[in-house]
Design a protein around this motif. Structure first.
Motif, PDB file in Angstrom:
ATOM      1  N   LEU A  22     103.367 147.009  19.754  1.00  0.00           N
ATOM      2  CA  LEU A  22     103.482 147.894  20.921  1.00  0.00           C
ATOM      3  C   LEU A  22     104.675 147.523  21.789  1.00  0.00           C
ATOM      4  O   LEU A  22     104.936 148.168  22.800  1.00  0.00           O
ATOM      5  N   ASP A  78     111.182 155.081  21.228  1.00  0.00           N
ATOM      6  CA  ASP A  78     110.495 156.081  22.055  1.00  0.00           C
ATOM      7  C   ASP A  78     111.160 157.455  21.936  1.00  0.00           C
ATOM      8  O   ASP A  78     110.499 158.482  22.007  1.00  0.00           O
ATOM      9  N   ASN A  81     110.985 158.272  17.478  1.00  0.00           N
ATOM     10  CA  ASN A  81     109.714 157.894  16.842  1.00  0.00           C
ATOM     11  C   ASN A  81     109.966 156.688  15.937  1.00  0.00           C
ATOM     12  O   ASN A  81     111.100 156.421  15.533  1.00  0.00           O
ATOM     13  N   ILE A  82     108.898 155.954  15.629  1.00  0.00           N
ATOM     14  CA  ILE A  82     109.063 154.661  14.964  1.00  0.00           C
ATOM     15  C   ILE A  82     109.636 154.792  13.556  1.00  0.00           C
ATOM     16  O   ILE A  82     110.468 153.983  13.140  1.00  0.00           O
ATOM     17  N   ARG A 183     106.638 149.903  24.213  1.00  0.00           N
ATOM     18  CA  ARG A 183     107.018 151.210  23.653  1.00  0.00           C
ATOM     19  C   ARG A 183     106.109 152.274  24.273  1.00  0.00           C
ATOM     20  O   ARG A 183     104.945 152.400  23.898  1.00  0.00           O
ATOM     21  N   PHE A 186     103.943 154.865  22.253  1.00  0.00           N
ATOM     22  CA  PHE A 186     102.768 154.447  21.490  1.00  0.00           C
ATOM     23  C   PHE A 186     101.511 154.724  22.310  1.00  0.00           C
ATOM     24  O   PHE A 186     101.426 154.359  23.481  1.00  0.00           O
ATOM     25  N   LYS A 187     100.514 155.333  21.668  1.00  0.00           N
ATOM     26  CA  LYS A 187      99.321 155.810  22.386  1.00  0.00           C
ATOM     27  C   LYS A 187      98.616 154.770  23.267  1.00  0.00           C
ATOM     28  O   LYS A 187      98.280 155.073  24.402  1.00  0.00           O
TER      29      LYS A 187
END
Length: 197
Positions: A22, A78, A81-82, A183, A186-187
């Motif tokens: 994260l 961010d 996307n990863i 990040r 990330f949720k």
């Protein structure tokens, strides 16, 4: 399982570390090994003890024909996307090599944008020495960055969980909020930010 190696002079291996955490950059490495200087014990970095990884990382840096460590930043993760950020970091690692390879083996099932021939190898970090070497360099580099972050934010325990989504990490996020190194796409991080608003 035997991986068919093309009959070319320079083969690079590429791997990444840090897709799951994260916090922090995703780190990639590309390595071209020297066939005249074999390195004993190369395998998936996750299967090695920390002490062995660190020793092998030094040996790789000493003996490889060339290597490059690259990254994609938290902002790029961010923004893109990863997955896309990881592919970008892999491209940077290959482009940063002093010797440009004739062929590239990439760990996983996807290929980054490269100007040379490449093969994606699932579980490549256990099957292709060059990818093993890359995985070790990337892991040692990222672990060191997590240790530095641990010194800056001791309350988060980054030295222990290396930024991965563990119970301890979630507890620290709940207690202390989000650092500038997290990040935000990330949720779990988004959830903490929403709660703190």
């Amino acid at each position: 399982m035997q991986i068919e190696r093309p009959d070319v002079q320079y083969i690079a291996g590429v791997d990444e570390v840090g897709r799951g955490p994260l916090v922090g950059d995703v780190v990639t490495a590309a390595v071209i090994l020297d066939p005249t200087k074999p390195i004993v014990g190369l395998t998936d970095s996750k299967k090695l003890s920390e002490k062995k990884r660190i020793a092998l990382a030094e040996e790789i840096k000493e003996k490889a024909l060339c290597y490059c460590i690259a990254r994609a930043s938290v902002a790029e993760i961010d923004d893109l996307n990863i997955l896309h950020a990881t592919m970008l970091a892999m491209t940077r690692a290959v482009e940063g090599l002093e010797i440009q390879p004739d062929h590239v083996f990439v760990d996983g099932n996807r290929l980054p944008k490269l100007s040379v021939a490449a093969t994606a190898v699932v579980k490549g970090d256990s099957l292709v020495a060059e990818i093993s070497a890359a995985s070790i360099l990337a892991k040692v580099t990222r672990d060191n960055e997590m240790l530095a972050l641990d010194a800056e934010y001791p309350e988060f325990g980054f030295a222990g969980h290396k930024g991965y989504p563990t119970k301890a990490h979630f507890a620290a996020l709940e207690a202390h909020g989000v650092t500038p190194h997290h990040r935000t796409s990330f949720k779990p991080v988004q959830r903490i930010l929403a709660e703190k608003e």
